[in-house]
Every structure is written in C-alpha cells, then in structure tokens.
Design a protein around this motif. Structure first.
Motif, PDB file in Angstrom:
ATOM      1  N   ARG A 267     -73.424  36.095 -68.263  1.00  0.00           N
ATOM      2  CA  ARG A 267     -73.599  34.920 -67.408  1.00  0.00           C
ATOM      3  C   ARG A 267     -75.056  34.479 -67.470  1.00  0.00           C
ATOM      4  N   MET A 269     -77.885  31.959 -65.136  1.00  0.00           N
ATOM      5  CA  MET A 269     -78.142  31.224 -63.898  1.00  0.00           C
ATOM      6  C   MET A 269     -79.209  30.172 -64.175  1.00  0.00           C
ATOM      7  N   GLU A 274     -74.244  28.697 -61.934  1.00  0.00           N
ATOM      8  CA  GLU A 274     -73.909  29.885 -62.718  1.00  0.00           C
ATOM      9  C   GLU A 274     -72.998  29.483 -63.878  1.00  0.00           C
ATOM     10  N   THR A 276     -70.730  30.991 -67.007  1.00  0.00           N
ATOM     11  CA  THR A 276     -70.089  32.230 -67.446  1.00  0.00           C
ATOM     12  C   THR A 276     -69.194  31.952 -68.649  1.00  0.00           C
TER      13      THR A 276
END
Length: 325
Positions: A267, A269, A274, A276
């Motif tokens: 993932r 940020m 976020e 993924t």
C-alpha cells in the motif's frame, strides 16, 4: 635549406597517432588534422597529440602502457578503445562491441540473487563470504597495477569479461562486490535484494540499448543516451513489479528473517489517500523504474556504475517507502 637528418625524421614521425576512446554508446572519430606552425613537411603530416590517451602501436592499435604509475587511481568509467586485450581484437563484435560474456555474467547474478532470496538466505549471512571474495579479487587488481607480466597473464584468462579501460583500472567485479556488500549491510532485505536486481538487469539493458540505438536519441551526458535511460526505466519497473508482485508474496517468511525485513506493505499513502492492490504495485513499480534510470545516468564523483546504481537505487526506494509506504 638543411637536409633533415635520420634522427630528426625519426623524431618527427614518432609523434603520437592516437585512437579516440568512446563511451558505452557513442562513436568518436579521430582528429587527423595536420599541425601548423612547423616548417618541416614531415612534421606537418603528423596529427597533434591528444592528452590522456594511449600511444598507437606498430599494428595500428593501442599499445600497452609502458608503466603503471598511479594506475590504482584509475577507475573503470574511462573510455574503452580497442587494442589492449587480444581477445577483443579477435572477437571485436561479440566481446568488445556487444560485451556478450560480460553481460551474461551480469544478468545471471540477478537470477542467483532471486534464488538466494527465495531459499531463505539472509543478507547478513552473505556479507561475510562476499567480503572474503572481495579481498583476493582486489588484491589481484593491485598486483596487476604493479606487475605488467601478471597483468598480461590475468588478461589472457579473463580478458573476455573485461573492458579495455580496466587494463589499467580496477576490475568492474571489485565495484560490483562493493556495491552489493554496501546495500546488503545497510538496507532492509527486500530493498537490498531489489537494488541488486536493478544493478544486474537495468545496467545491462541500458548498455545494450544505448549501444544499439543511443546514436539516434539525445545524449544525456557522455556515454549515456536517452535510449539507454528508457531501457533502464522499463526494465526497472518490470523488475520491481515482478519482485514485489510475485516473488515476495510467494516466498515464505523465514524464522531467521531480520526485523522489518520487508518494507513493502502493498500500500501507499499519499496525503490522506490510501492506495492498495494493483494501483499501489503499479505506482511503486513506475517510481522504482525512474529511480533505477536516474541512478544509471548520474555521475556521482566519478564512481563506478556498479557502486552508484545499487546504492542510489536502494536509497531512493527506501526513501519512497519510508515516506509513502
């Protein structure tokens, strides 16, 4: 008008006729413009000496150096003209131009690294044997610098894996080991492994495509073309996607894995957002490709690519994951 003596003729015709040294993906032509300001017709036909290049031998190729003074300071980023290693003359296209044996060795190390990663070998367990291997290889290079006879013997057996600039400079294997040992010692397991893969595969791709098509694309700096940089970017992105998308998920966690061995958490940020899954993998792969391409191009204090690429790649990838991972 005085008649020239044999000695004066000998001196005038012994002026250096030098072959130029080109970078990895550049072509250079020699400067054969006659010198001016001399009253002797013989002297006017002699090309002007060019500083820093080896003299031409009787066979029209570069002559081996007569002395190895301060050769230990010479590093292997210098130009690689043909003429110092016999096997390069015999197989000029296969070995000198395309460096096939050298590139096969370079690429194979990447597959060896993948095997070691998947079979649970830890970076700490590899540093000691690699350091042990570095000592005799570096010692042999030092001996080559001060013993021309040993250097000729060394070249006879290992010349196919050398660049001709390494006749008087450090062998690329020395720098390869230094770069690999550095990243294995400092960085997390996945970052260190990936950086060695980038060295093994991106550097080879950049050299291969740069030599083939670099003349048709803009030159970024001496010996570095846009074609080579694009190849390094593409191979770097694919390598990162393959490593983090398939190798890492399908490799079991070993009981002796170091703490925080895997930085990639699948993932990213970015601010409060976020990312993924495949989007995160695609993003980190593209960023890794850019990092690999940049590290292949940059000239860092004249250091060899075999040190610069793994260390800068590891620093870049580690920094990105530290901030956005």
């Amino acid at each position: 008008m005085s008649t020239p003596t044999p000695d004066s003729i000998s001196r005038s015709t012994s002026s250096s006729s030098l072959l130029p040294g080109g970078g990895a993906d550049e072509d250079y032509s020699s400067d054969t413009s006659p010198s001016t300001g001399s009253s002797s017709p013989l002297r006017s036909r002699s090309p002007a000496p060019r500083r820093g290049l080896a003299p031409q031998g009787p066979n029209g190729l570069l002559a081996p150096p007569n002395a190895f003074e301060a050769a230990w300071r010479t590093i292997s980023r210098s130009p690689s003209p043909m003429g110092l290693i016999p096997i390069h003359r015999k197989f000029s296209s296969l070995i000198h131009k395309h460096e096939v044996p050298r590139k096969i060795l370079h690429v194979s190390i990447g597959f060896l690294v993948l095997h070691l990663y998947r079979t649970g070998h830890q970076p700490a367990s590899l540093v000691q044997p690699l350091t042990t291997l570095l000592v005799p290889i570096a010692s042999a290079d030092l001996l080559r610098f001060y013993s021309p006879s040993f250097n000729q013997l060394y070249i006879k057996f290992l010349g196919a894996l050398m660049r001709e600039s390494e006749v008087r400079g450090w062998n690329g294997v020395v720098w390869y080991l230094v770069g690999t040992i550095t990243v294995l010692t400092i960085f997390p397991k996945d970052v260190a492994t990936l950086s060695v893969l980038l060295l093994s595969w991106c550097d080879t791709a950049a050299s291969t495509f740069g030599r083939a098509w670099g003349r048709y694309t803009p030159r970024i700096r001496r010996g570095k073309s846009l074609a080579g940089s694009l190849a390094a970017f593409l191979v770097g992105a694919v390598s990162a996607g393959m490593f983090w998308g398939w190798v890492v998920p399908n490799t079991p966690r070993w009981h002796n894995d170091p703490t925080n061995a895997i930085m990639w958490g699948q993932r990213l940020m970015i601010g409060n957002t976020e990312i993924t899954g495949g989007w995160a993998l695609g993003a980190i792969s593209l960023v890794t490709g850019l990092i690999a391409s940049a590290s292949e191009v940059v000239d860092l204090w004249g250091l060899d690519d075999n040190v610069v690429i793994p260390v800068l790649s590891a620093v870049g990838v580690w920094g990105v994951l530290k901030v956005f991972g």
